[in-house]
Structures are given as C-alpha cells and as structure tokens.
Design a protein around this motif. Structure first.
Motif, PDB file in Angstrom:
ATOM      1  N   THR A 199       0.697  -1.291   0.055  1.00  0.00           N
ATOM      2  CA  THR A 199       0.040   0.007  -0.148  1.00  0.00           C
ATOM      3  C   THR A 199       0.792   1.167  -0.196  1.00  0.00           C
ATOM      4  N   ALA A 200       0.734   2.123  -0.816  1.00  0.00           N
ATOM      5  CA  ALA A 200       1.531   3.304  -1.076  1.00  0.00           C
ATOM      6  C   ALA A 200       0.909   4.332  -0.078  1.00  0.00           C
ATOM      7  N   ALA A 201       1.953   5.396   0.343  1.00  0.00           N
ATOM      8  CA  ALA A 201       1.375   6.268   1.124  1.00  0.00           C
ATOM      9  C   ALA A 201       0.616   7.492   0.381  1.00  0.00           C
ATOM     10  N   LEU A 202      -0.601   7.779   1.030  1.00  0.00           N
ATOM     11  CA  LEU A 202      -1.527   8.584   0.378  1.00  0.00           C
ATOM     12  C   LEU A 202      -1.877   9.817   1.018  1.00  0.00           C
ATOM     13  N   TRP A 203      -2.398  10.877   0.346  1.00  0.00           N
ATOM     14  CA  TRP A 203      -2.909  12.053   1.085  1.00  0.00           C
ATOM     15  C   TRP A 203      -4.368  11.886   1.311  1.00  0.00           C
ATOM     16  N   HIS A 204      -4.805  12.145   2.566  1.00  0.00           N
ATOM     17  CA  HIS A 204      -6.050  11.819   3.221  1.00  0.00           C
ATOM     18  C   HIS A 204      -6.655  13.165   3.788  1.00  0.00           C
ATOM     19  N   ALA A 205      -7.808  13.314   4.008  1.00  0.00           N
ATOM     20  CA  ALA A 205      -8.500  14.341   4.458  1.00  0.00           C
ATOM     21  C   ALA A 205      -8.994  14.034   5.833  1.00  0.00           C
ATOM     22  N   VAL A 206      -8.808  15.263   6.762  1.00  0.00           N
ATOM     23  CA  VAL A 206      -8.892  15.050   8.464  1.00  0.00           C
ATOM     24  C   VAL A 206      -9.878  16.418   8.708  1.00  0.00           C
ATOM     25  N   GLU A 207     -11.104  15.810   9.020  1.00  0.00           N
ATOM     26  CA  GLU A 207     -11.985  17.088   9.696  1.00  0.00           C
ATOM     27  C   GLU A 207     -11.477  17.708  11.026  1.00  0.00           C
ATOM     28  N   LEU A 208     -11.384  19.088  10.780  1.00  0.00           N
ATOM     29  CA  LEU A 208     -10.787  19.599  11.907  1.00  0.00           C
ATOM     30  C   LEU A 208     -11.808  20.285  12.981  1.00  0.00           C
ATOM     31  N   HIS A 209     -11.587  19.982  14.200  1.00  0.00           N
ATOM     32  CA  HIS A 209     -12.362  20.123  15.347  1.00  0.00           C
ATOM     33  C   HIS A 209     -11.543  21.162  16.205  1.00  0.00           C
ATOM     34  N   ARG A 210     -10.407  21.133  15.935  1.00  0.00           N
ATOM     35  CA  ARG A 210      -9.424  22.148  16.961  1.00  0.00           C
ATOM     36  C   ARG A 210      -8.799  23.181  16.108  1.00  0.00           C
ATOM     37  N   PRO A 211      -8.124  24.015  16.712  1.00  0.00           N
ATOM     38  CA  PRO A 211      -7.241  24.933  15.708  1.00  0.00           C
ATOM     39  C   PRO A 211      -6.170  24.276  15.560  1.00  0.00           C
ATOM     40  N   THR A 212      -5.627  24.730  14.265  1.00  0.00           N
ATOM     41  CA  THR A 212      -4.707  24.206  13.432  1.00  0.00           C
ATOM     42  C   THR A 212      -3.380  23.817  14.051  1.00  0.00           C
ATOM     43  N   ALA A 213      -3.077  24.881  15.045  1.00  0.00           N
ATOM     44  CA  ALA A 213      -1.717  24.877  15.632  1.00  0.00           C
ATOM     45  C   ALA A 213      -1.665  23.629  16.455  1.00  0.00           C
ATOM     46  N   GLU A 214      -2.894  22.929  17.157  1.00  0.00           N
ATOM     47  CA  GLU A 214      -3.011  21.824  17.784  1.00  0.00           C
ATOM     48  C   GLU A 214      -2.767  20.576  17.151  1.00  0.00           C
ATOM     49  N   VAL A 215      -2.978  20.451  15.945  1.00  0.00           N
ATOM     50  CA  VAL A 215      -2.799  19.194  15.081  1.00  0.00           C
ATOM     51  C   VAL A 215      -1.546  19.035  14.153  1.00  0.00           C
ATOM     52  N   ASP A 216      -1.092  20.414  13.915  1.00  0.00           N
ATOM     53  CA  ASP A 216       0.014  20.369  12.902  1.00  0.00           C
ATOM     54  C   ASP A 216       1.112  19.153  13.253  1.00  0.00           C
ATOM     55  N   GLY A 217       1.274  18.262  12.482  1.00  0.00           N
ATOM     56  CA  GLY A 217       2.224  16.989  12.685  1.00  0.00           C
ATOM     57  C   GLY A 217       1.563  16.152  13.394  1.00  0.00           C
ATOM     58  N   ALA A 218       0.321  16.285  14.046  1.00  0.00           N
ATOM     59  CA  ALA A 218      -0.264  15.088  14.924  1.00  0.00           C
ATOM     60  C   ALA A 218      -0.613  14.041  14.201  1.00  0.00           C
ATOM     61  N   CYS A 219      -0.792  12.792  14.605  1.00  0.00           N
ATOM     62  CA  CYS A 219      -1.365  11.633  13.843  1.00  0.00           C
ATOM     63  C   CYS A 219      -2.876  11.894  14.117  1.00  0.00           C
ATOM     64  N   GLU A 220      -3.817  11.857  13.221  1.00  0.00           N
ATOM     65  CA  GLU A 220      -5.074  11.979  13.179  1.00  0.00           C
ATOM     66  C   GLU A 220      -6.018  10.969  12.402  1.00  0.00           C
ATOM     67  N   LEU A 221      -6.925  10.592  12.995  1.00  0.00           N
ATOM     68  CA  LEU A 221      -7.986   9.823  12.319  1.00  0.00           C
ATOM     69  C   LEU A 221      -8.551  10.465  11.050  1.00  0.00           C
ATOM     70  N   THR A 222      -8.449  10.037   9.705  1.00  0.00           N
ATOM     71  CA  THR A 222      -8.990  10.621   8.645  1.00  0.00           C
ATOM     72  C   THR A 222     -10.403  10.244   8.389  1.00  0.00           C
ATOM     73  N   LEU A 223     -11.087  10.832   7.363  1.00  0.00           N
ATOM     74  CA  LEU A 223     -12.336  10.559   6.974  1.00  0.00           C
ATOM     75  C   LEU A 223     -12.683   9.053   6.534  1.00  0.00           C
ATOM     76  N   CYS A 224     -11.502   8.435   6.097  1.00  0.00           N
ATOM     77  CA  CYS A 224     -11.698   7.045   5.484  1.00  0.00           C
ATOM     78  C   CYS A 224     -11.182   6.076   6.688  1.00  0.00           C
ATOM     79  N   GLY A 225     -10.882   6.685   7.676  1.00  0.00           N
ATOM     80  CA  GLY A 225     -10.575   5.704   8.912  1.00  0.00           C
ATOM     81  C   GLY A 225      -8.832   5.083   9.103  1.00  0.00           C
ATOM     82  N   THR A 226      -8.220   5.880   8.304  1.00  0.00           N
ATOM     83  CA  THR A 226      -6.711   5.608   8.616  1.00  0.00           C
ATOM     84  C   THR A 226      -6.116   6.569   9.328  1.00  0.00           C
ATOM     85  N   LEU A 227      -5.168   6.368  10.148  1.00  0.00           N
ATOM     86  CA  LEU A 227      -4.413   7.217  10.873  1.00  0.00           C
ATOM     87  C   LEU A 227      -3.281   7.728   9.915  1.00  0.00           C
TER      88      LEU A 227
END
Length: 88
Positions: free
Chosen positions: A32-60
């Motif tokens: 499986t290749a590395a892909l770009w995913h979408a993450v719905e933001l519920h916090r300020p971007t400064a808090e999530v920059d570089g963090a691992c988050e759950l994407t819309l499709c369910g990938t970390l």
C-alpha cells in the motif's frame, strides 16, 4: 426555593459554518502506497500540526497544515475525496 433556569437569549440561529478539512499523509504499508487523506478539523490547526489524526476513511495519518484540501497531488485517497465532497 429552586432558582428558575435562565431565559433563552432570543438570538436567531446562524447558518452552519462550512466544514474545514486538513491534509494528512499516511505511511506506506507493504504494497500500500502512502496517500494524502482528509481530516475534519475540530481544533485549531496549531494543535494538530504534525499530529496523527483519524482521517475520513478511517486511516491514521500525520496532519500537514501547510497543505490545503483538496490537494492537487496525484496520490490522493479516493474514499476521503468522496467523503469530503459529501460533507461540504
């Protein structure tokens, strides 16, 4: 004596704010290749920059706030693209 609840403010409801998405990059796993995913933001971007988050499709994936969704990259997760389009 029990105090009465506060009266409603009477302010009119506002239109819903548009959903904000961030771009996140997953890691390659075996075939499986590395892909770009979408993450719905519920916090300020400064808090999530570089963090691992759950994407819309369910990938970390690791958030990259320097990028914008939808991204112009070719290696984009198709389920994230479809799910993000449905939430706008």
């Amino acid at each position: 004596m029990v105090p009465s609840p506060a009266a409603p403010s009477g302010a009119a409801p506002t239109a819903a704010a548009p959903t904000v998405f961030a771009v996140a990059r997953s890691r390659a796993h075996g075939p499986t290749a590395a892909l770009w995913h979408a993450v719905e933001l519920h916090r300020p971007t400064a808090e999530v920059d570089g963090a691992c988050e759950l994407t819309l499709c369910g990938t970390l994936a690791r958030v990259a706030v320097g990028e914008q969704w939808p991204t112009a990259a070719r290696d984009v997760c198709v389920p994230c693209t479809v799910l993000a389009a449905g939430r706008r």
